[in-house]
Motif scaffolding. Structure first.
Motif, PDB file in Angstrom:
ATOM      1  N   LEU A 127      32.384  41.477  40.446  1.00 22.98           N
ATOM      2  CA  LEU A 127      33.303  40.360  40.242  1.00 22.98           C
ATOM      3  C   LEU A 127      34.751  40.815  40.245  1.00 22.98           C
ATOM      4  CD1 LEU A 127      33.702  37.362  39.593  1.00 22.98           C
ATOM      5  CD2 LEU A 127      33.463  37.936  37.162  1.00 22.98           C
ATOM      6  N   VAL A 128      35.044  41.946  39.565  1.00 22.48           N
ATOM      7  CA  VAL A 128      36.413  42.474  39.549  1.00 22.48           C
ATOM      8  C   VAL A 128      36.850  42.879  40.950  1.00 22.48           C
ATOM      9  CG1 VAL A 128      37.847  44.368  38.694  1.00 22.48           C
ATOM     10  CG2 VAL A 128      36.275  43.200  37.142  1.00 22.48           C
ATOM     11  N   ALA A 129      35.958  43.529  41.688  1.00 22.42           N
ATOM     12  CA  ALA A 129      36.305  43.943  43.052  1.00 22.42           C
ATOM     13  C   ALA A 129      36.529  42.728  43.949  1.00 22.42           C
ATOM     14  CB  ALA A 129      35.197  44.830  43.619  1.00 22.42           C
ATOM     15  N   LEU A 130      35.709  41.685  43.751  1.00 21.92           N
ATOM     16  CA  LEU A 130      35.869  40.470  44.557  1.00 21.92           C
ATOM     17  C   LEU A 130      37.190  39.777  44.255  1.00 21.92           C
ATOM     18  CD1 LEU A 130      34.536  38.530  46.584  1.00 21.92           C
ATOM     19  CD2 LEU A 130      33.494  37.343  44.642  1.00 21.92           C
ATOM     20  N   LEU A 131      37.557  39.706  42.970  1.00 23.75           N
ATOM     21  CA  LEU A 131      38.836  39.086  42.613  1.00 23.75           C
ATOM     22  C   LEU A 131      40.003  39.893  43.144  1.00 23.75           C
ATOM     23  CD1 LEU A 131      38.132  37.960  38.938  1.00 23.75           C
ATOM     24  CD2 LEU A 131      38.300  36.509  40.964  1.00 23.75           C
ATOM     25  N   ALA A 132      39.896  41.230  43.088  1.00 22.26           N
ATOM     26  CA  ALA A 132      40.974  42.068  43.628  1.00 22.26           C
ATOM     27  C   ALA A 132      41.096  41.890  45.133  1.00 22.26           C
ATOM     28  CB  ALA A 132      40.701  43.534  43.279  1.00 22.26           C
ATOM     29  N   TRP A 133      39.973  41.728  45.801  1.00 18.07           N
ATOM     30  CA  TRP A 133      40.011  41.544  47.256  1.00 18.07           C
ATOM     31  C   TRP A 133      40.556  40.168  47.634  1.00 18.07           C
ATOM     32  CZ3 TRP A 133      36.560  38.458  50.419  1.00 18.07           C
ATOM     33  CH2 TRP A 133      36.746  38.655  51.801  1.00 18.07           C
ATOM     34  N   MET A 134      40.258  39.155  46.809  1.00 17.05           N
ATOM     35  CA  MET A 134      40.712  37.793  47.117  1.00 17.05           C
ATOM     36  C   MET A 134      42.039  37.447  46.459  1.00 17.05           C
ATOM     37  SD  MET A 134      37.169  35.608  46.747  1.00 17.05           S
ATOM     38  CE  MET A 134      38.082  34.108  47.126  1.00 17.05           C
TER      39      MET A 134
END
Length: 290
Positions: A59-66
């Motif tokens: 989730l953290v990686a997805l938010l950082a990517w988006m």
């Protein structure tokens, strides 16, 4: 033939010696098998924690990517100032939803060189204040207006009543008052006098005039002046007041003898009597036993 018989008897002795050892081994191995579920439980908990950790990292990686796309959505005029936009702002680093607006606008007055900014109160403080007001209104309505709940005094009384029901009503129950009558026979009072001189005089004085303990010859009592109240005080003592419990040192008859002797001293007015303490009662000698 005799040698074969000896060999068989020797083998039987060996089996008899080994058999208890095998039995003990089986008994000791049983708890080990019974304790198998806890490691399995810990394994499942560890796997659950690992799955949650992996999900959080994804989730953290997805938010950082988006984050660039979320920033563009957040900067839209139709989104930026809405409540949902402020929630979105938490994901892109804008904490207005928590900290509030910081305008840094000075008011038109100052005092001793100190200027005041016109900033909003933090939203978390305002939300907390509103929730506190709502809780206070509900509390007032439930407990004081509708009177559906017990206040502290009533709740304490109910808990004490329940606790009293859980205490055994035996002779060692401090909540169960005895029904003795004060002894009046000279022999009983003489025994009570001897017991008083040995055990009670160091604190209450040789003539019960009061020293560390209170005066026992006047009409004032801290824990009741009727014979059964005096009996209870002597038997169970008074926690935190220096009055020890005598139930393990004096028999029930001896305690009654001391109680009766104390009541026989009412109105004797000894020298150097300690000032009255407690509540005034009628002379204990005229009270009927309960």
């Amino acid at each position: 033939m005799s040698s074969l018989r000896q060999a068989l008897s020797g083998a039987g002795a060996v089996l008899l010696a080994v058999h208890p050892t095998l039995a003990q081994t089986a008994e000791t191995s049983a708890p080990t098998n019974a304790s198998a579920p806890p490691p399995l439980l810990w394994f499942l908990i560890s796997m659950l924690v690992l799955v949650l950790l992996v999900f959080w990292l994804i989730l953290v990686a997805l938010l950082a990517w988006m984050r660039p796309q979320l920033r563009q959505i957040y900067d839209l005029p139709t989104v930026h100032d809405t409540w949902s936009g402020r929630v979105l702002g938490l994901l892109v680093g804008d904490a207005r939803l928590v900290k509030g607006e910081v305008r840094d606008e000075l008011l038109d007055h100052d005092y001793d060189g100190i200027h005041e900014f016109d900033n909003d109160l933090p939203p978390w403080w305002k939300y907390g204040f509103v929730l506190t007001a709502i809780f206070a209104g509900c509390y007032l309505t439930y407990y004081h207006v509708l009177q559906n709940g017990q206040l502290q005094g009533a709740e304490y009384a109910a808990e004490m009543q329940q606790a009293a029901l859980m205490v055994s009503t035996t002779s060692d129950d401090p909540n169960q008052l005895t029904t003795y009558t004060a002894l009046t026979a000279p022999a009983e009072l003489s025994s009570g006098k001897s017991l008083f001189a040995t055990n009670c005089a160091p604190c209450h004085g040789a003539n019960a005039e009061g020293k560390v303990g209170p005066n026992l010859t006047d009409e004032f009592w801290l824990h009741g002046g009727e014979v059964n109240h005096v009996y209870k005080t002597i038997k169970f003592g008074v926690n935190g007041k220096g009055m020890v419990a005598w139930k393990g040192k004096l028999s029930g008859k001896q305690i009654l003898q001391v109680s009766s002797y104390i009541l026989s001293l009412q109105g004797t007015k000894p020298a150097n009597a300690k000032p009255p303490q407690g509540e005034k009662e009628a002379p204990a000698k005229t009270l009927a036993a309960r």
